[in-house]
Design a protein around this motif. Structure first.
Motif, PDB file in Angstrom:
ATOM      1  N   PHE A   1       0.840  -1.199   0.000  1.00  0.00           N
ATOM      2  CA  PHE A   1       0.000   0.000   0.000  1.00  0.00           C
ATOM      3  C   PHE A   1       0.876   1.250   0.000  1.00  0.00           C
ATOM      4  CE2 PHE A   1      -3.395  -2.842   1.114  1.00  0.00           C
ATOM      5  CZ  PHE A   1      -4.594  -2.165   0.937  1.00  0.00           C
ATOM      6  N   ALA A   2       1.901   1.248   0.867  1.00  0.00           N
ATOM      7  CA  ALA A   2       2.796   2.402   0.976  1.00  0.00           C
ATOM      8  C   ALA A   2       3.546   2.639  -0.326  1.00  0.00           C
ATOM      9  CB  ALA A   2       3.782   2.188   2.129  1.00  0.00           C
ATOM     10  N   ALA A   3       4.103   1.577  -0.885  1.00  0.00           N
ATOM     11  CA  ALA A   3       4.874   1.707  -2.126  1.00  0.00           C
ATOM     12  C   ALA A   3       3.988   2.157  -3.282  1.00  0.00           C
ATOM     13  CB  ALA A   3       5.547   0.375  -2.459  1.00  0.00           C
ATOM     14  N   ALA A   4       2.776   1.615  -3.342  1.00  0.00           N
ATOM     15  CA  ALA A   4       1.851   1.968  -4.419  1.00  0.00           C
ATOM     16  C   ALA A   4       1.571   3.464  -4.437  1.00  0.00           C
ATOM     17  CB  ALA A   4       0.540   1.190  -4.268  1.00  0.00           C
ATOM     18  N   CYS A   5       1.456   4.051  -3.254  1.00  0.00           N
ATOM     19  CA  CYS A   5       1.195   5.490  -3.160  1.00  0.00           C
ATOM     20  C   CYS A   5       2.460   6.309  -3.428  1.00  0.00           C
ATOM     21  CB  CYS A   5       0.651   5.827  -1.774  1.00  0.00           C
ATOM     22  SG  CYS A   5      -0.970   5.105  -1.418  1.00  0.00           S
ATOM     23  N   ARG A   6       3.555   5.870  -2.879  1.00  0.00           N
ATOM     24  CA  ARG A   6       4.796   6.659  -2.952  1.00  0.00           C
ATOM     25  C   ARG A   6       5.321   6.794  -4.374  1.00  0.00           C
ATOM     26  NH1 ARG A   6       9.968   6.129   1.160  1.00  0.00           N
ATOM     27  NH2 ARG A   6      11.134   7.913   0.300  1.00  0.00           N
ATOM     28  N   ILE A   7       5.202   5.731  -5.169  1.00  0.00           N
ATOM     29  CA  ILE A   7       5.782   5.778  -6.518  1.00  0.00           C
ATOM     30  C   ILE A   7       5.121   6.845  -7.389  1.00  0.00           C
ATOM     31  CG2 ILE A   7       6.681   3.423  -6.585  1.00  0.00           C
ATOM     32  CD1 ILE A   7       4.108   2.539  -7.973  1.00  0.00           C
ATOM     33  N   ALA A   8       3.900   7.240  -7.060  1.00  0.00           N
ATOM     34  CA  ALA A   8       3.261   8.318  -7.820  1.00  0.00           C
ATOM     35  C   ALA A   8       4.042   9.617  -7.646  1.00  0.00           C
ATOM     36  CB  ALA A   8       1.812   8.495  -7.375  1.00  0.00           C
ATOM     37  N   ALA A   9       4.486   9.885  -6.420  1.00  0.00           N
ATOM     38  CA  ALA A   9       5.279  11.097  -6.163  1.00  0.00           C
ATOM     39  C   ALA A   9       6.639  11.018  -6.840  1.00  0.00           C
ATOM     40  CB  ALA A   9       5.444  11.307  -4.663  1.00  0.00           C
ATOM     41  N   VAL A  10       7.167   9.799  -6.972  1.00  0.00           N
ATOM     42  CA  VAL A  10       8.477   9.629  -7.620  1.00  0.00           C
ATOM     43  C   VAL A  10       8.389   9.974  -9.101  1.00  0.00           C
ATOM     44  CG1 VAL A  10      10.240   7.943  -8.272  1.00  0.00           C
ATOM     45  CG2 VAL A  10       9.296   7.928  -5.949  1.00  0.00           C
ATOM     46  N   VAL A  11       7.410   9.395  -9.814  1.00  0.00           N
ATOM     47  CA  VAL A  11       7.326   9.667 -11.254  1.00  0.00           C
ATOM     48  C   VAL A  11       6.861  11.100 -11.514  1.00  0.00           C
ATOM     49  CG1 VAL A  11       6.990   7.267 -11.933  1.00  0.00           C
ATOM     50  CG2 VAL A  11       4.990   8.680 -11.451  1.00  0.00           C
ATOM     51  N   ALA A  12       6.153  11.687 -10.553  1.00  0.00           N
ATOM     52  CA  ALA A  12       5.731  13.087 -10.698  1.00  0.00           C
ATOM     53  C   ALA A  12       6.838  14.060 -10.294  1.00  0.00           C
ATOM     54  CB  ALA A  12       4.485  13.344  -9.853  1.00  0.00           C
ATOM     55  N   GLU A  13       7.971  13.476  -9.816  1.00  0.00           N
ATOM     56  CA  GLU A  13       9.141  14.276  -9.435  1.00  0.00           C
ATOM     57  C   GLU A  13       8.787  15.341  -8.396  1.00  0.00           C
ATOM     58  OE1 GLU A  13      10.865  15.695 -13.073  1.00  0.00           O
ATOM     59  OE2 GLU A  13      11.460  13.679 -13.705  1.00  0.00           O
ATOM     60  N   ARG A  14       8.071  14.894  -7.361  1.00  0.00           N
ATOM     61  CA  ARG A  14       7.690  15.787  -6.274  1.00  0.00           C
ATOM     62  C   ARG A  14       8.687  15.682  -5.123  1.00  0.00           C
ATOM     63  NH1 ARG A  14       2.437  17.620  -7.862  1.00  0.00           N
ATOM     64  NH2 ARG A  14       2.437  18.937  -6.003  1.00  0.00           N
ATOM     65  N   SER A  15       8.496  16.515  -4.111  1.00  0.00           N
ATOM     66  CA  SER A  15       9.445  16.603  -3.003  1.00  0.00           C
ATOM     67  C   SER A  15       9.429  15.336  -2.150  1.00  0.00           C
ATOM     68  CB  SER A  15       9.093  17.796  -2.121  1.00  0.00           C
ATOM     69  OG  SER A  15       7.875  17.558  -1.435  1.00  0.00           O
ATOM     70  N   GLU A  16      10.514  15.178  -1.384  1.00  0.00           N
ATOM     71  CA  GLU A  16      10.584  14.028  -0.491  1.00  0.00           C
ATOM     72  C   GLU A  16       9.479  14.093   0.560  1.00  0.00           C
ATOM     73  OE1 GLU A  16      13.786  11.503   2.236  1.00  0.00           O
ATOM     74  OE2 GLU A  16      14.266  13.545   1.612  1.00  0.00           O
ATOM     75  N   ALA A  17       9.131  15.302   0.983  1.00  0.00           N
ATOM     76  CA  ALA A  17       8.057  15.449   1.969  1.00  0.00           C
ATOM     77  C   ALA A  17       6.749  14.880   1.431  1.00  0.00           C
ATOM     78  CB  ALA A  17       7.881  16.915   2.339  1.00  0.00           C
ATOM     79  N   GLU A  18       6.468  15.142   0.145  1.00  0.00           N
ATOM     80  CA  GLU A  18       5.235  14.601  -0.454  1.00  0.00           C
ATOM     81  C   GLU A  18       5.339  13.092  -0.640  1.00  0.00           C
ATOM     82  OE1 GLU A  18       3.370  18.034  -3.213  1.00  0.00           O
ATOM     83  OE2 GLU A  18       5.480  17.621  -3.588  1.00  0.00           O
ATOM     84  N   GLU A  19       6.519  12.615  -1.008  1.00  0.00           N
ATOM     85  CA  GLU A  19       6.744  11.166  -1.095  1.00  0.00           C
ATOM     86  C   GLU A  19       6.427  10.502   0.234  1.00  0.00           C
ATOM     87  OE1 GLU A  19      10.341   9.192  -2.402  1.00  0.00           O
ATOM     88  OE2 GLU A  19      10.741  10.880  -3.742  1.00  0.00           O
ATOM     89  N   LEU A  20       7.006  11.047   1.300  1.00  0.00           N
ATOM     90  CA  LEU A  20       6.853  10.443   2.619  1.00  0.00           C
ATOM     91  C   LEU A  20       5.416  10.559   3.125  1.00  0.00           C
ATOM     92  CD1 LEU A  20      10.176  11.595   4.330  1.00  0.00           C
ATOM     93  CD2 LEU A  20       9.632   9.345   3.360  1.00  0.00           C
TER      94      LEU A  20
END
Length: 337
Positions: free
Chosen positions: A188-207
């Protein structure tokens, strides 16, 4: 101000419909990727994989990837392959889990291992794992590959941890939470986090998205474990009492055993060791779990983690996507009511 889990005590029942509507167009594209990549010249592979993939699941994990991308206003398409990879990882783990647990039902249908046998289920699960890594590589994001591959390893560790904890009355709540944090919440966590990665958003948004998914996953599994003692196969999509008969020390049992008198503890010792697993014994287990308020307290913990998931979205702007993600948490918790 963050949202709260406000509808669980009354009002309209929460639904996944807003999230499904939010990601419907993207999900069609993801489904096309899933259908294409599960094909093989070996007919048994798409036949067996299709049995589970088309088996009525809500595809909640890939939906979370798509919803998170919408939350971030990501305009690209790289998340489609990653969402398909998430679904393949999930499906592969289900195939393997049903073999390990000797399960007969999955989502109200006969499991693949019952129809085609254990060897075929394990090998097709391996095929889907391999396809998931192929899709990760195609996303051209080394970071996303790292996040999902690490999640796959953590899931396997969680399953092994659970396997070694079966029929162990000394299993405590802390280790139980470690197990479900790995076997359920990690994806669940990884599924959500990878969206922020491909969108090149901040680490705060990733976390923040990682925390949303992780807490939602824990809440989701807590509710699943509670449902085993309050529901039936039609509601759960698996046989009522599966966890009980398999000797799994889920939180309702951990709490009921800790709170039980001498007679109740004697019952749990016999039951968890495998000596009392009849329908009458399961009925007794339900009575003990409910008398000790263990289901109520398990669901209270689910609400706590659900609220933490909602709070994690506080840094994001209000809007349709955020509302849908909040309601998805409410839905996950409300399934037991």
């Amino acid at each position: 101000m963050s949202a709260t889990i406000h509808r669980l005590g009354g009002g309209p029942a929460p639904s996944l419909d807003p999230m499904m509507a939010l990601v419907a167009q993207d999900m069609n594209l993801v489904n096309a990727v899933i259908l294409d990549r599960m094909q093989s010249e070996i007919p048994l592979i798409p036949e067996l994989a299709g049995h589970l993939i088309a088996g009525g699941g809500k595809r909640m994990r890939p939906m979370l990837t798509l919803a998170a991308a919408r939350l971030l206003n990501y305009p690209g398409t790289r998340h489609h392959r990653l969402a398909a990879a998430v679904e393949f990882i999930h499906t592969a783990t289900l195939l393997h889990d049903d073999v390990v647990d000797s399960s007969d039902l999955r989502r109200g249908r006969r499991t693949a291992n019952i129809i085609w046998g254990n060897p075929a289920s394990v090998l097709v699960g391996d095929f889907l794992f391999s396809k998931s890594f192929e899709l990760m590589v195609e996303s051209e994001s080394l970071k996303a590959l790292h996040i999902l591959s690490n999640a796959s390893a953590v899931i396997a560790e969680g399953e092994v941890n659970q396997l070694t904890a079966v029929r162990r009355l000394d299993l405590g709540e802390e280790r139980y939470l470690d197990i479900i944090g790995a076997k359920t919440a990690a994806l669940f966590a990884a599924a959500c986090r990878i969206a922020a990665v491909v969108a090149e958003r901040s680490e705060a948004e990733e976390l923040a998205l990682d925390a949303y998914g992780r807490n939602l996953g824990i809440a989701f599994q807590l509710v699943d474990d509670a449902i085993d003692y309050v529901s039936d196969a039609g509601t759960m999509g698996k046989d009522a009492g599966d966890d009980f008969r398999e000797g799994k020390m889920t939180l309702p049992v951990i709490l009921a055993y800790a709170r039980g008198d001498e007679a109740a503890r004697a019952f749990w010792k016999d039951a968890i060791s495998g000596h009392r697993n009849s329908d009458a014994d399961f009925a007794e287990a339900i009575k003990l779990v409910q008398a000790s308020r263990s289901v109520d307290d398990t669901l209270a913990r689910a609400r706590h983690y659900g609220q933490r998931a909602i709070d994690s979205l506080g840094i994001f702007a209000n809007g349709t996507a955020k509302d849908a993600m909040v309601e998805a948490v409410e839905f996950a918790v409300a399934r037991a009511y």
